[in-house]
Design an enzyme around this catalytic site. Structure first.
Site, PDB file in Angstrom:
ATOM      1  N   CYS A   4       0.814  -1.225   0.000  1.00  0.00           N
ATOM      2  CA  CYS A   4       0.000   0.000   0.000  1.00  0.00           C
ATOM      3  C   CYS A   4       0.845   1.272   0.000  1.00  0.00           C
ATOM      4  O   CYS A   4       0.555   2.239   0.704  1.00  0.00           O
ATOM      5  CB  CYS A   4      -0.939   0.017   1.202  1.00  0.00           C
ATOM      6  SG  CYS A   4      -2.064  -1.385   1.283  1.00  0.00           S
TER       7      CYS A   4
ATOM      8  N   ASP B 139      -5.590 -15.435 -20.257  1.00  0.00           N
ATOM      9  CA  ASP B 139      -5.260 -14.761 -18.998  1.00  0.00           C
ATOM     10  C   ASP B 139      -4.013 -15.408 -18.405  1.00  0.00           C
ATOM     11  O   ASP B 139      -4.086 -16.163 -17.441  1.00  0.00           O
ATOM     12  CB  ASP B 139      -6.444 -14.858 -18.026  1.00  0.00           C
ATOM     13  CG  ASP B 139      -6.178 -14.148 -16.705  1.00  0.00           C
ATOM     14  OD1 ASP B 139      -5.215 -13.366 -16.634  1.00  0.00           O
ATOM     15  OD2 ASP B 139      -6.928 -14.402 -15.742  1.00  0.00           O
TER      16      ASP B 139
ATOM     17  N   CYS C 135      -1.813  -9.174 -15.856  1.00  0.00           N
ATOM     18  CA  CYS C 135      -1.366  -8.477 -14.650  1.00  0.00           C
ATOM     19  C   CYS C 135      -0.010  -7.818 -14.882  1.00  0.00           C
ATOM     20  O   CYS C 135       0.641  -7.382 -13.934  1.00  0.00           O
ATOM     21  CB  CYS C 135      -1.290  -9.446 -13.470  1.00  0.00           C
ATOM     22  SG  CYS C 135      -0.169 -10.843 -13.738  1.00  0.00           S
TER      23      CYS C 135
END
Length: 414
Positions: free
Chosen positions: A71, A346, A372
């Site tokens: 984060c 994917d 990703c």
């Protein structure tokens, strides 16, 4: 020597970057336009003092901010933060000379992440703690709250400490608890247990099982091998309920998963046969089967077995054929994909260059790439574009909130 700099932009790894004579200086936890001061060593200002803050700087919400390695962008206002993620995709595409419509980043709310990897350590005082690695360090930062995690995961932290303690038998063990919230409660897979000395003893395995039962864990496994299962953990994919394999892959945030699935469904609308490559346990397979027949393939035999087990759980789906196949070593050929009008792929972060080289020679009119890693997506996209596909649109998805990671969905047509 102490230096004062103005941050020009946030670089791809999340650090602020200031351009100076001779190169660039990186300063963590800083934002564009900020004036900072500190000592520069080898091109880094590791502990910058912020002299003039950006108007886009906001108060961080995590009590571990600045120490925890996760984060790291939570001090950035939502608007410019999401724009920055979109810009990472634009830059990756530009590296392959690709111009297309890149939509606004799809945001996800805090408190929605259903998967976490919690590291366990025993402190010098004998206390066992769970947490995340510190920024650029192996040191553990203990956590009691996590603003991105599903509150049900956070509530389980105290009981998971007891489970973790059983896996700290050997001094070289550094266990990580991969915890997932499922329809049936907590699924816990433990990795990082030292095995050269014989692995976890029978006594410690029983201790771990007792702790897991007391914590009402649905399943406890070690590196994918089940130690205890009170209930089979299941996941909902479209109309199907699928048993999750121990240690199996699952998208981290349901809202992000749904955003990607919705865009894939919209792109393949009307297709009678669809290929789902790198399908896992069926994240896209089952929703796609509401549109047309699906050919699904993935290297994980356990994932394919779970997918097949989920087929009978839903009604209203078209036929699904699933195959366990390593698509890196043996990509599906145009012959294998014969009749597929649409293809969804994917792959892992490494991308799917060999499989993409097979896709380009099929008769499919639409291809949906889910990724990703914008860099490997752009590389694979170049192959399809050179073969006559047009990259119609790309949608970034902020699955990993306040991190530098960005997911995306790209739609190709010809």
């Amino acid at each position: 020597m102490t230096t004062t700099l103005t941050i020009d932009r946030v670089a791809g790894q999340g650090d602020g970057m200031a351009f100076v004579v001779g190169g660039a200086v990186f300063a963590p936890l800083t934002l564009p336009g900020e004036t900072v001061r500190g000592e520069v060593v080898d091109g880094r200002m590791e502990t910058p003092e912020i002299l003039e803050a950006s108007p886009d700087r906001i108060a961080p919400v995590s009590p571990q901010y600045g120490d925890c390695g996760g984060c790291s962008l939570q001090h950035w206002a939502s608007g410019p933060y999401l724009d920055w993620k979109r810009d990472q995709v634009v830059r990756a595409l530009a590296g392959e000379r690709i111009e297309t419509e890149v939509e606004a980043t799809v945001a996800v709310p805090p408190g929605t992440r259903r998967r976490l990897a919690l590291h366990a350590r025993r402190l010098e005082d004998g206390r066992v703690v769970l947490g995340f690695k510190a920024r650029k360090s192996w040191r553990l930062v203990e956590v009691s709250r996590c603003p991105v995690a599903d509150p049900r995961l956070v509530a389980a932290f105290p009981t998971l400490v007891k489970v973790a303690g059983a896996f700290l038998e050997h001094p070289k063990s550094a266990p990580s608890l991969h915890v997932t919230w499922t329809l049936d409660g907590l699924d816990v897979d433990v990795t990082g247990v030292e095995r050269k000395s014989g692995g976890l003893s029978a006594d410690r395995q029983m201790q771990a099982i007792r702790a897991a039962r007391e914590a009402d864990v649905a399943r406890l496994s070690m590196a994918g091998e089940t130690l205890m299962m009170a209930r089979q953990p299941r996941i909902q994919f479209g109309p199907a309920t699928v048993p999750l394999p121990a240690g199996g892959f699952l998208q981290a945030v349901p809202e992000a998963e749904q955003a990607m699935v919705d865009r894939a469904l919209a792109a393949v609308k009307g297709a009678k046969k669809i290929a789902d490559l790198f399908c896992g346990t069926g994240t896209f397979t089952f929703p796609l089967a509401t549109v047309g027949a699906v050919l699904a393939a993935d290297a994980s035999a356990a994932g394919i077995a779970a997918l097949k087990a989920g087929i009978g759980s839903a009604k209203g789906m078209k036929q699904i054929a699933a195959e366990a196949r390593d698509l890196f070593r043996r990509p599906l050929t145009p012959y294998d994909l014969k009749g597929c009008e649409a293809i969804v792929f994917d792959p892992p972060r490494a991308g799917a260059i060999d499989q993409t080289n097979q896709i380009k020679d099929t008769k499919a009119s639409v291809v949906v790439g889910v990724s990703c890693n914008p860099q490997t997506f752009a590389r694979d996209a170049r192959v399809l574009i050179d073969a006559g596909f047009r990259l119609e649109t790309v949608t970034p998805v902020d699955q990993f909130l306040w991190s530098t990671h960005v997911e995306l969905v790209g739609v190709f047509r010809r």
